[in-house]
Design a protein around this motif. Structure first.
Motif, PDB file in Angstrom:
ATOM      1  N   ARG A 199     107.185 -38.448  91.782  1.00  0.00           N
ATOM      2  CA  ARG A 199     106.515 -38.344  90.480  1.00  0.00           C
ATOM      3  C   ARG A 199     104.991 -38.434  90.643  1.00  0.00           C
ATOM      4  O   ARG A 199     104.250 -37.639  90.067  1.00  0.00           O
TER       5      ARG A 199
ATOM      6  N   ARG B 146     113.524 -37.444  79.605  1.00  0.00           N
ATOM      7  CA  ARG B 146     113.455 -36.114  80.222  1.00  0.00           C
ATOM      8  C   ARG B 146     114.540 -35.899  81.286  1.00  0.00           C
ATOM      9  O   ARG B 146     114.908 -36.809  82.014  1.00  0.00           O
TER      10      ARG B 146
ATOM     11  N   SER C 112     112.655 -28.892  82.846  1.00  0.00           N
ATOM     12  CA  SER C 112     112.345 -27.854  83.840  1.00  0.00           C
ATOM     13  C   SER C 112     112.410 -26.464  83.186  1.00  0.00           C
ATOM     14  O   SER C 112     111.600 -25.590  83.494  1.00  0.00           O
TER      15      SER C 112
HETATM   16  P1  TMP Z   1     106.184 -37.698  81.103  1.00  0.00           P
HETATM   17  O1  TMP Z   1     104.760 -37.506  80.702  1.00  0.00           O
HETATM   18  O2  TMP Z   1     107.140 -37.469  80.010  1.00  0.00           O
HETATM   19  O3  TMP Z   1     106.414 -38.963  81.838  1.00  0.00           O
HETATM   20  O4  TMP Z   1     106.557 -36.526  82.165  1.00  0.00           O
HETATM   21  C1  TMP Z   1     105.743 -36.215  83.201  1.00  0.00           C
HETATM   22  C2  TMP Z   1     105.430 -34.762  83.210  1.00  0.00           C
HETATM   23  O5  TMP Z   1     106.383 -34.072  84.009  1.00  0.00           O
HETATM   24  C3  TMP Z   1     105.406 -34.090  81.861  1.00  0.00           C
HETATM   25  O6  TMP Z   1     104.131 -33.534  81.664  1.00  0.00           O
HETATM   26  C4  TMP Z   1     106.438 -32.989  81.973  1.00  0.00           C
HETATM   27  C5  TMP Z   1     106.642 -32.809  83.446  1.00  0.00           C
HETATM   28  N1  TMP Z   1     107.991 -32.376  83.820  1.00  0.00           N
HETATM   29  C6  TMP Z   1     108.189 -31.062  84.199  1.00  0.00           C
HETATM   30  O7  TMP Z   1     107.251 -30.270  84.197  1.00  0.00           O
HETATM   31  N2  TMP Z   1     109.442 -30.651  84.548  1.00  0.00           N
HETATM   32  C7  TMP Z   1     110.505 -31.504  84.570  1.00  0.00           C
HETATM   33  O8  TMP Z   1     111.629 -31.096  84.915  1.00  0.00           O
HETATM   34  C8  TMP Z   1     110.284 -32.882  84.198  1.00  0.00           C
HETATM   35  C9  TMP Z   1     111.423 -33.849  84.206  1.00  0.00           C
HETATM   36  C10 TMP Z   1     109.017 -33.265  83.818  1.00  0.00           C
END
Ligand code: TMP
Length: 206
Positions: free
Chosen positions: A51, A97, A102
């Protein structure tokens, strides 16, 4: 009747996911349900490291393919070490999420080919899919104002409004294509009303 349920919360930036995740958790716990609350990307030590790699701003641009594979690498860890064991023990899983993100961010926002995401989804998840997904939906400008009030923007938050418009449209399309599983919650109204809507979707499962 199915045993433990896998519930996911989705939505663009600043739609109130954290507040409402807490609300759903409380609703389930008040009903005597044992819940594991987790998030993506993340949820295990290794997935949380991935992450950080995904969110940090670097001089080296991240290729779309690398981004997608990192997301699914984190997801594979998360499924194997957190989600599946919890469900097997009869605990419900409430996840901030999952793969709909994705489809929304990588296919919608970035314009990647959906077939690659579908392939990874099948390989990495097998038959695992959420039982219920709450999509918090609000106009992009509203979410962006809320999100911008927070700390330094991460790599995704630096994207332009047009990117988030595509993310929103892709989420709404997915909800339309999966009406049984995905429920759209209007997040552009007072919190009490948002939570009333959420309750109506959760109650049938309690
Ligand atoms: P969050 O801000 O909700 O913690 O998520 C982190 C970022 O990750 C958010 O900007 C969306 C991105 N993300 C994707 O682009 N693809 C994905 O599959 C997931 C799970 C998160």
């Amino acid at each position: 009747m199915k045993g433990a349920l896998f519930i996911t919360l989705e939505g663009g930036e600043g739609v109130g996911k954290s507040t409402n995740l807490f609300f759903v958790r409380k609703m389930l716990e008040d009903a005597g349900i044992r819940v594991v609350v987790t998030r993506e990307p993340g949820g295990t030590a290794l997935a949380e490291k991935i992450r950080l790699l995904l969110l940090e701003n670097n001089d080296e641009p991240v290729s779309e393919t690398a981004e997608l594979l990192l997301l699914f690498a984190a997801r594979a860890q998360h499924i194997q070490h957190v989600i599946k064991p919890a469900l097997a023990q009869g605990r419900w899983v409430l996840c901030d999420r999952f793969t709909d993100a994705s489809y929304a961010y990588q296919a919608g926002g970035r314009g990647m080919d959906i077939s690659m995401i579908k392939w990874l989804e099948n390989k990495v998840q097998g038959r695992l899919r959420p039982d219920l997904t709450l999509l918090l939906d609000a106009p992009v400008e509203i979410g962006m104002v809320r999100a911008n009030k927070r700390s330094k923007p991460d790599r995704f938050e630096l994207e332009k409004q047009a990117f988030f418009e595509r993310v929103r449209a892709a989420y709404l399309l997915r909800a339309k294509q999966n009406p049984q599983r995905m429920k759209i919650v209007n997040a552009d109204q007072p919190l009490q009303k948002v939570q009333d809507e959420i309750s109506t979707f959760i109650k049938p499962f309690l």
